[in-house]
Motif scaffolding. Structure first.
Motif, short mmCIF file in Angstrom:
data_model
loop_
_atom_site.label_atom_id
_atom_site.label_comp_id
_atom_site.label_asym_id
_atom_site.label_seq_id
_atom_site.Cartn_x
_atom_site.Cartn_y
_atom_site.Cartn_z
N LYS A 90 -12.21 6.40 -1.83
CA LYS A 90 -11.08 5.85 -2.59
C LYS A 90 -10.57 4.54 -1.99
O LYS A 90 -10.21 3.62 -2.71
N LEU A 91 -10.54 4.46 -0.65
CA LEU A 91 -9.89 3.32 0.01
C LEU A 91 -10.78 2.10 -0.03
O LEU A 91 -12.01 2.20 -0.17
N ASP A 151 0.84 -1.20 0.00
CA ASP A 151 0.00 0.00 0.00
C ASP A 151 0.87 1.25 0.00
O ASP A 151 1.93 1.29 0.64
N SER A 180 0.35 7.59 2.16
CA SER A 180 0.58 6.16 2.37
C SER A 180 -0.17 5.81 3.64
O SER A 180 0.26 6.18 4.74
N MET A 181 -1.32 5.11 3.47
CA MET A 181 -2.21 4.90 4.63
C MET A 181 -1.46 4.24 5.78
O MET A 181 -1.66 4.60 6.95
N TRP A 197 0.12 14.56 5.81
CA TRP A 197 -0.46 13.70 4.78
C TRP A 197 0.69 13.01 4.05
O TRP A 197 1.42 13.64 3.31
N TYR A 206 -10.15 10.04 4.65
CA TYR A 206 -10.22 9.97 3.20
C TYR A 206 -11.71 9.84 2.85
O TYR A 206 -12.22 8.73 2.71
N ASN A 220 -5.92 14.79 2.40
CA ASN A 220 -5.31 15.36 1.19
C ASN A 220 -6.03 16.68 0.87
O ASN A 220 -7.11 16.69 0.26
P1 P6P Z 1 -4.03 10.34 -2.62
C1 P6P Z 1 -2.20 4.86 -1.56
O1 P6P Z 1 -2.34 4.82 -2.95
C2 P6P Z 1 -3.57 4.98 -0.93
O2 P6P Z 1 -4.37 3.91 -1.31
C3 P6P Z 1 -3.43 5.10 0.57
O3 P6P Z 1 -2.34 4.42 1.07
C4 P6P Z 1 -3.30 6.60 0.79
O4 P6P Z 1 -3.80 7.02 2.05
C5 P6P Z 1 -4.13 7.18 -0.34
O5 P6P Z 1 -4.18 6.19 -1.37
C6 P6P Z 1 -3.49 8.43 -0.90
O6 P6P Z 1 -4.37 8.92 -1.88
O7 P6P Z 1 -5.29 10.62 -3.40
O8 P6P Z 1 -3.75 11.35 -1.55
O9 P6P Z 1 -2.82 10.06 -3.48
#
Ligand code: P6P
Length: 335
Positions: free
Chosen positions: A275-276, A117, A246-247, A243, A263, A209
């Motif tokens: 998104k997640l 991730d 990277s979760m 931010w 998110y 973000n």
């Molecule tokens: P953005 C990484 O691709 C992820 O899935 C998570 O780990 C992270 O928090 C998020 O997307 C970051 O998304 O839109 O800020 O690039």
């Protein structure tokens, strides 16, 4: 000071002394940890390993796969398929489930993972990680199919992640709190460095973000605006923002010192709830956060109570320090 014991001893004690986990689950977790060590080695090499950059394929989400995404996925599949503890696996990097081949014994567990991730950070040397979740096969089930994976997060029997950063640290819960194990590269083993991790219920640090601000729904705008208003605003205190994108890194910071991670759904893709991914990002992270005294919602309900409809379904995520998550959730529900 936490006593310095190995992951193996911790898991044996969870099995034998506390009766928290059966032998098959202990074995599964040890195999996952070994796979994470291999992934850490590959990630650690960076350019020296010739595996940075993108592959020529897309994942199920339509995202270009990084070479290390594919390598990490293969490491987890190959490490776990022969041990006899799994019936099947599911991964962010694979469209369908991976049923353990007939040449190997089948077990009673289901393993789900996001093998690497945060992979957009691979090429810029920022922390990334492996996230995993373990479910049990439904009782008297004949044959395994995707439907067996569609269980709410409160049915997990183990969950964790391994963050590949300045240290390689495995963070794990089997329902008895959260423990952290740091990889001792000289010994080649994970060593217990923190246990009974607790997140402070309040925080002055939020993670979101900010470039998506114009797309947010009103409750999120209100929550973030109040944080930005600081001491002079309704919160009466200043906030800091982080931010990492990277979760795993953002959640590790929150488990280590508190904070709130958001998110949320936004107008960019209105038909998607967020998104997640629910099954192998929000559920395992949500359980870890709850086990450490925090909270995790989708803005309206507890993440772990969501009944999945699809393996790769997405979800809006607000998680971290309990009082902040409850405030942001109240702004959505009005309750
Ligand atoms: P953005 C990484 O691709 C992820 O899935 C998570 O780990 C992270 O928090 C998020 O997307 C970051 O998304 O839109 O800020 O690039």
């Amino acid at each position: 000071m936490t006593k310095r014991i190995s992951l193996t001893r911790y898991l044996v004690e969870q099995q034998r002394v506390d009766g928290h986990i059966p032998a098959q689950l202990r074995l599964l977790l040890e195999v996952v940890a070994r796979a994470c060590k291999s992934i850490s080695q590959a990630v650690n090499k960076g350019d020296l390993g010739g595996v940075l950059g993108v592959a020529t394929t897309e994942n199920v989400q339509g995202e270009m796969q990084k070479q290390l995404d594919i390598i990490a996925n293969e490491v987890l599949i190959e490490a776990n398929e022969w041990g006899g503890h799994l019936a099947a696996m599911a991964s962010e990097e694979m469209e369908g489930i991976y049923v353990v081949p007939n040449r190997y014994p089948q077990g009673e567990y289901l393993l789900l993972f996001d093998p690497l991730d945060g992979s957009s950070n691979i090429d810029v040397n920022v922390s990334i990680g492996t996230i995993f979740s373990v479910l049990k096969m439904p009782e008297d089930d004949r044959g395994v199919d995707e439907g067996d994976f569609l269980q709410p997060g409160h049915r997990q029997v183990a969950a964790g992640y391994c963050v590949y950063g300045p240290q390689t640290t495995l963070v794990l819960t089997v329902g008895d709190g959260v423990a952290m194990f740091t990889l001792d590269r000289e010994q080649g083993s994970f060593v217990l460095t923190r246990e009974n991790v607790q997140i402070p219920p309040d925080t002055q640090e939020f993670a979101i973000n900010m470039s998506n601000m114009r797309h947010w729904d009103e409750p999120v705008k209100r929550y973030v605006d109040e944080c930005l208003a600081g001491k002079e605003g309704p919160r009466g205190k200043d906030f800091n923002m982080r931010w990492v994108a990277s979760m795993v890194a953002d959640v590790h910071r929150i488990l280590t010192r508190g904070g709130v991670f958001l998110y949320p759904w936004d107008k960019r893709e209105p038909d998607k709830p967020g998104k997640l991914r629910l099954m192998y990002e929000a559920n395992p992270m949500g359980w870890l956060i709850e086990q450490a005294g925090g909270a995790a919602t989708n803005g309206r309900e507890r993440i772990l109570d969501i009944q999945p409809a699809k393996l790769h379904e997405r979800v809006s995520v607000i998680l971290g320090s309990k009082n902040e998550v409850e405030r942001a959730t109240r702004y959505h529900t009005g309750l």
